[in-house]
Write a protein that holds these residues in place. Structure first.
Motif, short mmCIF file in Angstrom:
data_model
loop_
_atom_site.label_atom_id
_atom_site.label_comp_id
_atom_site.label_asym_id
_atom_site.label_seq_id
_atom_site.Cartn_x
_atom_site.Cartn_y
_atom_site.Cartn_z
N VAL A 100 0.90 -1.15 0.25
CA VAL A 100 -0.18 -0.19 -0.12
C VAL A 100 0.78 1.43 0.16
N ASP A 101 0.86 1.98 -1.12
CA ASP A 101 1.49 3.87 -0.44
C ASP A 101 2.90 3.59 -0.93
N PHE A 102 2.68 2.02 -1.77
CA PHE A 102 4.47 1.94 -2.48
C PHE A 102 4.91 3.37 -3.31
N THR A 103 4.06 3.95 -3.72
CA THR A 103 5.37 5.47 -4.20
C THR A 103 5.15 6.39 -3.57
N LYS A 104 4.23 6.32 -2.23
CA LYS A 104 5.33 7.01 -1.35
C LYS A 104 5.94 6.66 -0.64
N SER A 105 6.08 5.41 -0.15
CA SER A 105 7.47 4.78 0.45
C SER A 105 8.29 5.41 -0.47
N ALA A 106 8.20 4.58 -1.61
CA ALA A 106 9.42 4.82 -2.21
C ALA A 106 10.20 6.22 -2.23
N ALA A 107 9.15 7.04 -2.73
CA ALA A 107 9.69 8.83 -2.30
C ALA A 107 10.59 9.13 -1.35
N GLU A 108 10.69 8.44 -0.15
CA GLU A 108 10.37 8.68 1.44
C GLU A 108 12.19 8.19 1.87
N LEU A 109 12.52 6.69 0.51
CA LEU A 109 13.60 6.81 0.63
C LEU A 109 14.75 6.77 -0.10
N SER A 110 16.43 6.06 -0.46
CA SER A 110 17.34 5.97 -0.53
C SER A 110 16.48 4.88 -1.73
N PRO A 111 17.43 5.08 -2.97
CA PRO A 111 17.32 3.95 -4.11
C PRO A 111 17.63 2.53 -3.27
N ARG A 112 19.58 2.44 -2.43
CA ARG A 112 19.41 1.63 -1.68
C ARG A 112 18.85 0.74 -0.48
N GLU A 113 18.08 1.47 0.57
CA GLU A 113 17.20 1.48 0.96
C GLU A 113 16.26 0.89 0.34
N LEU A 114 15.39 0.89 -0.61
CA LEU A 114 14.39 0.43 -1.33
C LEU A 114 14.44 -0.67 -2.16
N VAL A 115 16.42 -1.11 -2.17
CA VAL A 115 15.57 -2.11 -3.34
C VAL A 115 16.21 -3.23 -1.74
N ASP A 116 16.53 -2.85 -0.87
CA ASP A 116 17.02 -4.26 0.23
C ASP A 116 15.47 -4.11 1.00
N ASP A 117 15.19 -3.50 0.61
CA ASP A 117 13.31 -3.76 1.69
C ASP A 117 12.96 -4.24 0.97
N LEU A 118 12.58 -4.16 -0.71
CA LEU A 118 11.80 -5.12 -1.45
C LEU A 118 12.48 -6.64 -1.44
#
Length: 421
Positions: free
Chosen positions: A220-238
């Motif tokens: 849910v609200d992935f786009t918003k979460s993605a905007a708040e994270l660095s690329p590394r944090e986003l990829v690591d979480d996924l």
């Protein structure tokens, strides 16, 4: 340096290293050649030497103590023979200024005769020598000299054959390792029997599945979460979530199909023997939800934004097959796939939403909450249910996520063997 070196010494040493023979143990193929050389020349000593940087390795020896394996390069006649292109014959070592002070000549066993032929490979590198020795001065007959030359050529051929065999073995090992890597990679993107068919035939026959279950997830609200994270944090979480989803899918005997952004897609019932595909898919969905909820609690405890999961499932008929030539993709098609996607998009955060069809497959084993008929884009109204948990009589845990032995036994007659954990 107390010994002469060939003009191509650097290249020669590289070749010696490439042959990987220096320091190796006895081999009958070389022992036969030294025995033959001693016999032809009628001498008590014959040796196949491999000449290294500062030392010489006695690869094969006739008439030499077995504990003598290595000698200093500057202390033997072979250091001179290896610089030549033809046979070096020293009829009396005590009369030759180059050799009279050397060990084994000036001291026991007081060698008086030496003849050594360089072992020159096809690249013109002298790898070592075939040498013969005696404790009395002597002359080498023409016939014996020719025999030593021929045995030296056979020794070099033996060395080259040994190298080619070693290279062939390494190539076969590398090919086997590469095939294993290729097979492993193929199994990472294709089901095992599909990968086997593709490997064997070069293509995969499309299949129709009268009944299978598709599972979709997203955040849910992935786009918003993605905007708040660095690329590394986003990829690591996924990666963390999807890697665990992979483990869950494998444990429940499902097939991962693909990921698309924050969406994960898998299916049950595509392989033979999975008549309980809806039950297995629902168990996987509950376990995915539990994993994400546990992760959310950890994130909330450290003040980070949680990830809320939506899961949708539908059971129905579909087609499957492999598309692509360079980058293979195993995928499914059909209206059932579209409906499963709609079940996910009309779900609520932290819930599992299933269709009427899936509900009919699993209602005997799971507690579900009816949602009634909801409007679905391009489908009109569709009946849906929240998948809550396993019924207590089929649950191995209080949360109703893990199947107990009773459920496994109940389904054992209609499915492949259980391997959930």
């Amino acid at each position: 340096m107390d010994f002469p070196v060939p003009e191509n010494e650097v290249e020669r040493l590289a070749a010696v290293q490439a042959y990987q023979v220096y320091g190796t143990g006895p081999e009958s193929g070389f022992d036969d050649l030294t025995d033959l050389a001693a016999s032809i020349a009628n001498v008590p000593i014959a040796i196949v030497n491999i000449v290294g940087d500062t030392k010489i390795w006695l690869k094969s020896r006739h008439g030499v103590p077995p504990d003598l394996e290595e000698v200093p390069r500057g202390g033997v006649c072979c250091s001179h023979a290896v610089c030549r292109s033809d046979l070096l014959v020293v009829s009396d070592t005590h009369a030759d200024d180059r050799f009279r002070a050397m060990p084994f000549i000036a001291t026991e066993p007081f060698l008086r005769f030496y003849a050594g032929m360089p072992l020159i490979d096809s690249g013109g590198r002298a790898l070592g020598t075939l040498c013969i020795m005696d404790i009395t001065p002597r002359e080498l007959t023409f016939e014996a000299a020719e025999g030593i030359r021929r045995i030296a050529r056979q020794t070099t051929a033996q060395l080259e054959l040994r190298l080619k065999i070693a290279q062939l073995v390494r190539s076969q090992e590398e090919l086997a390792a590469e095939k294993q890597r290729s097979d492993s990679l193929l199994l990472n993107i294709l089901p095992r029997n599909i990968a086997a068919e593709l490997t064997e035939k070069g293509s995969v026959e499309p299949r129709h599945h009268p009944s299978a279950t598709i599972l979709f997830t997203d955040f849910v609200d992935f786009t918003k979460s993605a905007a708040e994270l660095s690329p590394r944090e986003l990829v690591d979480d996924l990666d963390m979530y999807f890697s665990e989803f992979d483990n869950i899918v494998a444990r429940h005997g499902l097939e991962k199909l693909k990921t698309m952004g924050d969406s994960y897609m898998c299916a049950g019932g595509l392989m033979q023997g999975r008549k309980d595909h809806a039950v297995r898919s629902c168990l996987a969905a509950l376990e995915m939800r539990r994993f994400v909820a546990a992760s959310d609690r950890r994130l909330a405890a450290i003040g980070q934004r949680p990830w809320h999961l939506r899961v949708g499932l539908h059971s129905g008929s579909m087609m499957s097959g492999v598309v692509g030539r360079k980058k293979f993709s195993y995928d499914v098609w059909g209206d059932a796939v579209n409906i499963a996607s709609r079940m996910e998009s009309t779900d609520e955060a932290d819930h599992v939403n299933i269709s009427e069809s899936t509900f009919q497959h699993v209602k005997s084993y799971f507690d579900c909450t009816p949602r009634g008929s909801l409007e679905v884009r391009s489908k009109g109204k569709m009946t849906m249910y929240f998948l809550d948990r396993l019924k207590p009589e089929y649950s191995a845990d209080a949360a109703g996520v893990e199947a107990n032995e009773r459920l496994r036994s109940t389904l054992a007659g209609t499915s492949a063997p259980w391997s959930l954990h």
